[in-house]
Design a protein around this motif. Sequence first.
Motif, mmCIF file in Angstrom:
data_model
loop_
_atom_site.group_PDB
_atom_site.id
_atom_site.type_symbol
_atom_site.label_atom_id
_atom_site.label_comp_id
_atom_site.label_asym_id
_atom_site.label_seq_id
_atom_site.Cartn_x
_atom_site.Cartn_y
_atom_site.Cartn_z
ATOM 1 N N LEU A 1 1.401 63.694 -24.266
ATOM 2 C CA LEU A 1 0.140 64.333 -23.704
ATOM 3 C C LEU A 1 0.249 65.684 -23.717
ATOM 4 O O LEU A 1 -0.946 66.662 -23.540
ATOM 5 C CB LEU A 1 -0.477 62.894 -23.319
ATOM 6 C CG LEU A 1 -0.804 61.838 -23.969
ATOM 7 C CD1 LEU A 1 -1.737 61.219 -22.846
ATOM 8 C CD2 LEU A 1 -1.797 62.347 -25.818
ATOM 9 N N ALA A 2 0.690 65.866 -22.378
ATOM 10 C CA ALA A 2 0.784 67.061 -21.678
ATOM 11 C C ALA A 2 1.433 67.988 -22.160
ATOM 12 O O ALA A 2 0.795 69.194 -22.044
ATOM 13 C CB ALA A 2 1.649 66.921 -20.242
ATOM 14 N N ASP A 3 1.732 68.261 -22.888
ATOM 15 C CA ASP A 3 2.613 69.135 -24.020
ATOM 16 C C ASP A 3 1.628 69.298 -25.040
ATOM 17 O O ASP A 3 1.338 71.150 -25.197
ATOM 18 C CB ASP A 3 4.603 68.504 -24.528
ATOM 19 C CG ASP A 3 5.329 68.700 -23.878
ATOM 20 O OD1 ASP A 3 5.820 68.975 -22.936
ATOM 21 O OD2 ASP A 3 6.525 67.570 -24.719
ATOM 22 N N ARG A 4 0.846 68.074 -25.182
ATOM 23 C CA ARG A 4 0.051 68.488 -26.254
ATOM 24 C C ARG A 4 -1.460 69.482 -25.907
ATOM 25 O O ARG A 4 -1.340 70.494 -25.906
ATOM 26 C CB ARG A 4 -0.556 67.289 -27.467
ATOM 27 C CG ARG A 4 0.333 67.233 -28.314
ATOM 28 C CD ARG A 4 1.049 67.605 -29.254
ATOM 29 N NE ARG A 4 0.091 68.018 -30.135
ATOM 30 C CZ ARG A 4 -0.481 66.436 -31.426
ATOM 31 N NH1 ARG A 4 0.644 65.485 -31.614
ATOM 32 N NH2 ARG A 4 -1.499 66.991 -31.859
ATOM 33 N N ALA A 5 -1.562 68.977 -24.513
ATOM 34 C CA ALA A 5 -2.441 70.076 -24.356
ATOM 35 C C ALA A 5 -2.264 71.442 -23.507
ATOM 36 O O ALA A 5 -2.615 71.902 -23.820
ATOM 37 C CB ALA A 5 -3.151 68.959 -22.548
ATOM 38 N N ARG A 6 -0.808 71.513 -23.679
ATOM 39 C CA ARG A 6 -0.615 73.178 -22.781
ATOM 40 C C ARG A 6 -0.938 73.375 -24.351
ATOM 41 O O ARG A 6 -0.677 75.095 -24.148
ATOM 42 C CB ARG A 6 0.855 72.366 -22.340
ATOM 43 C CG ARG A 6 0.968 72.787 -20.548
ATOM 44 C CD ARG A 6 2.582 72.728 -19.985
ATOM 45 N NE ARG A 6 3.781 72.077 -20.491
ATOM 46 C CZ ARG A 6 3.414 70.692 -20.515
ATOM 47 N NH1 ARG A 6 2.863 70.324 -19.572
ATOM 48 N NH2 ARG A 6 4.665 70.171 -20.912
ATOM 49 N N GLY A 7 -0.455 73.100 -25.087
ATOM 50 C CA GLY A 7 -0.455 73.624 -26.096
ATOM 51 C C GLY A 7 -1.721 74.067 -27.187
ATOM 52 O O GLY A 7 -2.243 75.285 -26.788
ATOM 53 N N ALA A 8 -2.303 72.850 -26.369
ATOM 54 C CA ALA A 8 -4.146 73.214 -27.130
ATOM 55 C C ALA A 8 -4.264 75.143 -25.701
ATOM 56 O O ALA A 8 -5.552 75.497 -26.436
ATOM 57 C CB ALA A 8 -5.048 72.032 -26.657
ATOM 58 N N LEU A 9 -4.209 74.459 -24.672
ATOM 59 C CA LEU A 9 -4.368 75.318 -23.895
ATOM 60 C C LEU A 9 -4.647 77.323 -23.884
ATOM 61 O O LEU A 9 -4.764 77.878 -23.480
ATOM 62 C CB LEU A 9 -3.634 75.064 -22.767
ATOM 63 C CG LEU A 9 -3.926 76.425 -21.130
ATOM 64 C CD1 LEU A 9 -3.910 75.422 -19.502
ATOM 65 C CD2 LEU A 9 -3.034 77.352 -21.378
ATOM 66 N N GLN A 10 -3.305 76.538 -24.840
ATOM 67 C CA GLN A 10 -3.146 79.077 -25.200
ATOM 68 C C GLN A 10 -4.326 79.180 -26.534
ATOM 69 O O GLN A 10 -4.544 80.671 -26.284
ATOM 70 C CB GLN A 10 -1.335 78.692 -26.621
ATOM 71 C CG GLN A 10 -0.358 77.729 -25.357
ATOM 72 C CD GLN A 10 0.040 78.603 -24.362
ATOM 73 O OE1 GLN A 10 -0.315 79.836 -24.638
ATOM 74 N NE2 GLN A 10 0.177 78.222 -22.902
ATOM 75 N N ASN A 11 -4.648 78.447 -26.938
ATOM 76 C CA ASN A 11 -6.166 78.909 -27.480
ATOM 77 C C ASN A 11 -7.222 78.667 -27.187
ATOM 78 O O ASN A 11 -8.741 78.793 -27.673
ATOM 79 C CB ASN A 11 -6.512 78.338 -29.033
ATOM 80 C CG ASN A 11 -5.082 77.828 -29.869
ATOM 81 O OD1 ASN A 11 -4.716 78.760 -30.208
ATOM 82 N ND2 ASN A 11 -4.678 76.781 -30.950
ATOM 83 N N ALA A 12 -7.308 78.536 -25.772
ATOM 84 C CA ALA A 12 -9.119 78.742 -24.921
ATOM 85 C C ALA A 12 -9.344 79.653 -25.680
ATOM 86 O O ALA A 12 -8.757 80.383 -25.321
ATOM 87 C CB ALA A 12 -8.709 78.354 -23.761
ATOM 88 N N HIS A 13 -10.675 79.248 -25.099
ATOM 89 C CA HIS A 13 -11.433 80.797 -24.946
ATOM 90 C C HIS A 13 -12.505 80.989 -23.920
ATOM 91 O O HIS A 13 -13.071 80.259 -23.482
ATOM 92 C CB HIS A 13 -12.978 80.231 -26.335
ATOM 93 C CG HIS A 13 -12.973 81.911 -26.237
ATOM 94 N ND1 HIS A 13 -13.327 83.218 -26.752
ATOM 95 C CD2 HIS A 13 -14.901 81.717 -26.362
ATOM 96 C CE1 HIS A 13 -14.021 84.025 -26.744
ATOM 97 N NE2 HIS A 13 -15.597 83.400 -26.340
ATOM 98 N N ALA A 14 -12.120 81.390 -23.031
ATOM 99 C CA ALA A 14 -12.473 81.926 -21.602
ATOM 100 C C ALA A 14 -12.532 83.308 -20.973
ATOM 101 O O ALA A 14 -11.643 83.374 -20.185
ATOM 102 C CB ALA A 14 -11.383 80.942 -20.227
ATOM 103 N N PRO A 15 -13.751 83.687 -21.426
ATOM 104 C CA PRO A 15 -13.346 85.221 -21.505
ATOM 105 C C PRO A 15 -14.242 85.564 -19.754
ATOM 106 O O PRO A 15 -14.158 86.769 -19.504
ATOM 107 C CB PRO A 15 -14.325 85.859 -22.511
ATOM 108 C CG PRO A 15 -14.854 84.859 -22.928
ATOM 109 C CD PRO A 15 -13.947 83.702 -22.716
#
Length: 137
Positions: free
Chosen positions: A11-25
């Motif tokens: 789950l942590a691996d998958r969450a780290r992958g999702a984090l790469q697409n975060a939109h946090a300007p």
Amino acid sequence: MTTLTPMESELADRARGALQNAHAPHSGLRVGAAVLDEGDRVHVGCNVESDSYGLTLCAERAAIAAMVVAGGKRVKALTVVCDGDMLPWPCGACRQVLSEFADDCPVVVERLTGEAGRATLAQLAPPAFRFALEDGG
Ligand code: THU
């Protein structure tokens, strides 16, 4: 030290992958979340910030929305990862929504450094607001 189970590591691996697409300007804080559903499928989300700050969507609720879109009903586990210098404990709004999709479940939080923490949803959200729905769900 918090040791993750093999499933929590996944789950942590998958969450780290999702984090790469975060939109946090606005905050610059990237967050990724992964939930495990009742059929052992994993669904992910990231934070999506809005120029109208209050409309910002947290990673946890994005992951739960992805689960619902995919037909998942219940959350068995949640893992949240962020690239900040704090552990990403879910905010109150996410604890509320999670409590509507989980009876109780492990919540793991982790930084990109690998530092991690764990709690149960029951610890994070003692009796939350619920309508008494006929189907119980
Ligand atoms: N954030 C989450 O994604 N989850 C939380 O539980 C708390 C905060 C995000 C929202 C915003 O984009 C950034 O972190 C800073 O608050």
